[in-house]
Design an enzyme around this catalytic site. Structure first.
Site, PDB file in Angstrom:
ATOM      1  N   THR A 199      -1.420   0.985  -1.191  1.00  0.00           N
ATOM      2  CA  THR A 199      -0.174   0.211  -1.092  1.00  0.00           C
ATOM      3  C   THR A 199       0.800   0.661  -2.173  1.00  0.00           C
ATOM      4  OG1 THR A 199      -1.336  -1.605  -0.068  1.00  0.00           O
ATOM      5  CG2 THR A 199       0.737  -2.155  -1.153  1.00  0.00           C
TER       6      THR A 199
ATOM      7  N   HIS B 198      13.447 -31.702  -4.983  1.00  0.00           N
ATOM      8  CA  HIS B 198      14.721 -31.474  -5.658  1.00  0.00           C
ATOM      9  C   HIS B 198      15.644 -30.570  -4.850  1.00  0.00           C
ATOM     10  CE1 HIS B 198      13.295 -33.580  -9.248  1.00  0.00           C
ATOM     11  NE2 HIS B 198      12.120 -33.116  -8.852  1.00  0.00           N
TER      12      HIS B 198
ATOM     13  N   GLY C 262      -2.368  -9.749   1.491  1.00  0.00           N
ATOM     14  CA  GLY C 262      -3.763 -10.193   1.440  1.00  0.00           C
ATOM     15  C   GLY C 262      -4.457  -9.802   0.154  1.00  0.00           C
ATOM     16  N   SER C 263      -3.962  -8.788  -0.528  1.00  0.00           N
ATOM     17  CA  SER C 263      -4.557  -8.383  -1.806  1.00  0.00           C
ATOM     18  C   SER C 263      -3.895  -9.080  -2.995  1.00  0.00           C
ATOM     19  CB  SER C 263      -4.441  -6.865  -2.000  1.00  0.00           C
ATOM     20  OG  SER C 263      -5.267  -6.204  -1.086  1.00  0.00           O
TER      21      SER C 263
ATOM     22  N   SER D 117      -5.764  -3.705  -4.549  1.00  0.00           N
ATOM     23  CA  SER D 117      -5.277  -3.250  -3.246  1.00  0.00           C
ATOM     24  C   SER D 117      -6.495  -2.942  -2.394  1.00  0.00           C
ATOM     25  CB  SER D 117      -4.401  -2.003  -3.373  1.00  0.00           C
ATOM     26  OG  SER D 117      -4.167  -1.467  -2.079  1.00  0.00           O
TER      27      SER D 117
ATOM     28  N   GLU E 255       0.180 -13.755  10.056  1.00  0.00           N
ATOM     29  CA  GLU E 255      -0.552 -12.544  10.425  1.00  0.00           C
ATOM     30  C   GLU E 255      -1.580 -12.780  11.535  1.00  0.00           C
ATOM     31  OE1 GLU E 255      -1.519  -9.597   7.248  1.00  0.00           O
ATOM     32  OE2 GLU E 255      -0.895 -11.194   5.909  1.00  0.00           O
TER      33      GLU E 255
ATOM     34  N   ARG F 192      -6.799  -9.173   4.473  1.00  0.00           N
ATOM     35  CA  ARG F 192      -6.707 -10.631   4.298  1.00  0.00           C
ATOM     36  C   ARG F 192      -8.045 -11.324   4.546  1.00  0.00           C
ATOM     37  NH1 ARG F 192      -4.586  -8.966   8.950  1.00  0.00           N
ATOM     38  NH2 ARG F 192      -4.828 -10.122  10.901  1.00  0.00           N
TER      39      ARG F 192
ATOM     40  N   SER G 233      -6.826  -1.491   0.542  1.00  0.00           N
ATOM     41  CA  SER G 233      -6.852  -0.103   1.034  1.00  0.00           C
ATOM     42  C   SER G 233      -6.790   0.890  -0.117  1.00  0.00           C
ATOM     43  CB  SER G 233      -5.649   0.130   1.954  1.00  0.00           C
ATOM     44  OG  SER G 233      -4.446  -0.004   1.195  1.00  0.00           O
TER      45      SER G 233
ATOM     46  N   LYS H 186       4.749   0.438   7.308  1.00  0.00           N
ATOM     47  CA  LYS H 186       4.122   1.366   6.340  1.00  0.00           C
ATOM     48  C   LYS H 186       4.241   2.799   6.851  1.00  0.00           C
ATOM     49  CE  LYS H 186       0.883  -1.892   4.177  1.00  0.00           C
ATOM     50  NZ  LYS H 186      -0.491  -2.252   3.881  1.00  0.00           N
TER      51      LYS H 186
HETATM   52  C1  F6R Z   1      -3.472  -7.077   6.164  1.00  0.00           C
HETATM   53  C2  F6R Z   1      -2.821  -7.857   5.132  1.00  0.00           C
HETATM   54  C3  F6R Z   1      -1.659  -7.272   4.387  1.00  0.00           C
HETATM   55  C4  F6R Z   1      -2.138  -6.282   3.295  1.00  0.00           C
HETATM   56  C5  F6R Z   1      -0.930  -5.735   2.514  1.00  0.00           C
HETATM   57  C6  F6R Z   1      -1.316  -4.866   1.342  1.00  0.00           C
HETATM   58  O1  F6R Z   1      -4.677  -7.721   6.581  1.00  0.00           O
HETATM   59  O2  F6R Z   1      -3.209  -8.964   4.912  1.00  0.00           O
HETATM   60  O3  F6R Z   1      -0.948  -8.342   3.821  1.00  0.00           O
HETATM   61  O4  F6R Z   1      -3.005  -6.939   2.430  1.00  0.00           O
HETATM   62  O5  F6R Z   1      -0.104  -4.995   3.378  1.00  0.00           O
HETATM   63  O6  F6R Z   1      -2.240  -3.872   1.693  1.00  0.00           O
HETATM   64  P1  F6R Z   1      -3.551  -3.699   0.803  1.00  0.00           P
HETATM   65  O7  F6R Z   1      -4.240  -5.026   0.850  1.00  0.00           O
HETATM   66  O8  F6R Z   1      -4.344  -2.630   1.448  1.00  0.00           O
HETATM   67  O9  F6R Z   1      -3.092  -3.347  -0.577  1.00  0.00           O
END
Ligand code: F6R
Length: 362
Positions: free
Chosen positions: A115, A264, A68-69, A110, A248, A162, A112, A357
């Site tokens: 990541t 292709h 999502g990031s 990111s 998701e 996301r 959070s 994670k």
């Molecule tokens: C959760 C989501 C995940 C996170 C990914 C990376 O809603 O969409 O795809 O985005 O695990 O984590 P962040 O975004 O915190 O770096």
């Protein structure tokens, strides 16, 4: 609702059109966050406008980010594809290409801030001497940026990453505008916010299924494997976003691809893939700007490959590229949430990602 008998219409309407039923299935209000996309984009854009003094235009622009990031980077690459004099590279990994150096600019995104792939690539960018900007709500990325004097955009915490797309893409657009690296973004963002507001009202949860094309498409995808096709570099990121939101939010498997490349290879795969009738449901993301050659490709692809698979066209709205691509994203985000309701799952939790994670940390 075409193709549904009365009993099915009653079930679909019960799940999608009853506010009490929707909030029981969606206690963290993912749908409410999706319809706020235009507000998040406007706020994210404003945060980017306040980023410090402009670096000179880069040799390369890189966007680091996962899931999502990372999708903000994919969207940015599509938007800038044929309008800036530097390449845009999206990195979804621990390491960077060997060519990264001091003339390059890196956005590390990111939500959070924790990541591990993004943190590792952010460190590698520092070692390579690239100029870095972090976009995050906090976590280790914010701590490191603060400690190292790296400029960073603080986006509001507490959202599923996301659902924060506007906060992740908006600051990069704002910064590019402030730094004078690309023309016309201010008008495009203004138009996109207005178009997305209008579309959120037209496709939002309060609009009954009978009048709501996003709810109708979600119904068509129940029990099917969605195959999402984009028709251009611009909408490629929207197709990827559809796939990841279906994964998701709706908790289903889905695939995506893009014209003309899919002609292709994947087009041949339909010879057998199309056989189990009722398995695959194709969604083509269409753009009024699709060139005639592409439209012809699509027609021929239908005839030679797609066979009996269900096929739906979803059209982009607005004039500017940003409105067009984000209108496709918004429609897909809503479809993914409505499909979650029909699958009787809560769209917000992503238990498998959390578990992965957690286990990697221990
Ligand atoms: C959760 C989501 C995940 C996170 C990914 C990376 O809603 O969409 O795809 O985005 O695990 O984590 P962040 O975004 O915190 O770096």
């Amino acid at each position: 609702m075409p193709g549904l008998d009365l009993e099915e219409i009653a079930i679909v309407s019960y799940v999608l059109d009853d506010a009490g039923r929707r909030s029981a299935l969606d206690p963290q209000d993912m749908v409410g966050l999706v319809v706020r996309t235009p507000e998040f984009l406007r706020e994210g854009w404003e945060l980017g406008l306040h980023l410090g003094s402009p670096p000179p235009p880069p040799r390369h622009l890189l966007v680091l980010g996962m899931g999502g990031s990372g999708i903000g980077g994919d969207l940015l690459r599509g938007l800038l594809y044929d309008r800036v004099g530097f390449p845009v590279t999206v990195v979804k990994d621990y390491s960077l290409p060997a060519w990264v150096g001091p003339q390059d600019v890196v956005f590390a995104c990111s939500y959070s801030g924790n990541t591990e792939e993004t943190l590792s690539a952010y460190e590698a960018a520092g070692r390579a001497g690239a100029r870095r900007v972090a976009v995050t709500s906090g976590g280790q990325l914010a701590d490191r940026a603060r400690a190292e004097g790296v400029p960073w955009v603080r986006i509001p915490p507490g959202l599923p990453p996301r659902a924060a797309l506007g906060y992740l893409l908006g600051p990069m657009l704002g910064a590019l505008h402030r730094w004078g690296w690309t023309e016309g973004l201010e008008e495009e963002v203004g138009e996109a916010v207005a178009v997305l507001r209008e579309l959120s009202a037209r496709w939002g949860p309060e609009v009954p299924t009978a009048d709501n094309p996003a709810k109708q498409l979600a119904r068509a995808l129940v029990g099917r494997l969605p195959v999402v096709y984009a028709t251009s570099r611009l909408s490629e990121a929207a197709a990827l976003r559809w796939k990841t939101q279906l994964n998701e939010n709706s908790k289903v498997y889905a695939t995506w691809n893009v014209f003309p490349e899919l002609n292709h290879n994947e087009t041949v795969g339909w010879a057998l893939a199309g056989q189990p009738e009722g398995l695959l449901e194709v969604v083509v993301l269409r753009d009024p700007e699709d060139p005639p050659r592409l439209v012809r490709r699509l027609e021929i692809t239908r005839e030679v490959a797609l066979g009996a698979a269900g096929l739906h066209e979803v059209w982009a709205h607005g004039h500017g590229r940003l409105s067009r691509v984000l209108s496709l994203v918004l429609f897909g985000d809503l479809v993914s949430v409505y499909l979650a309701y029909l699958n009787e799952v809560d769209p917000t939790p992503v238990a498998a990602i959390d578990e992965l994670k957690r286990r990697l940390e221990s």
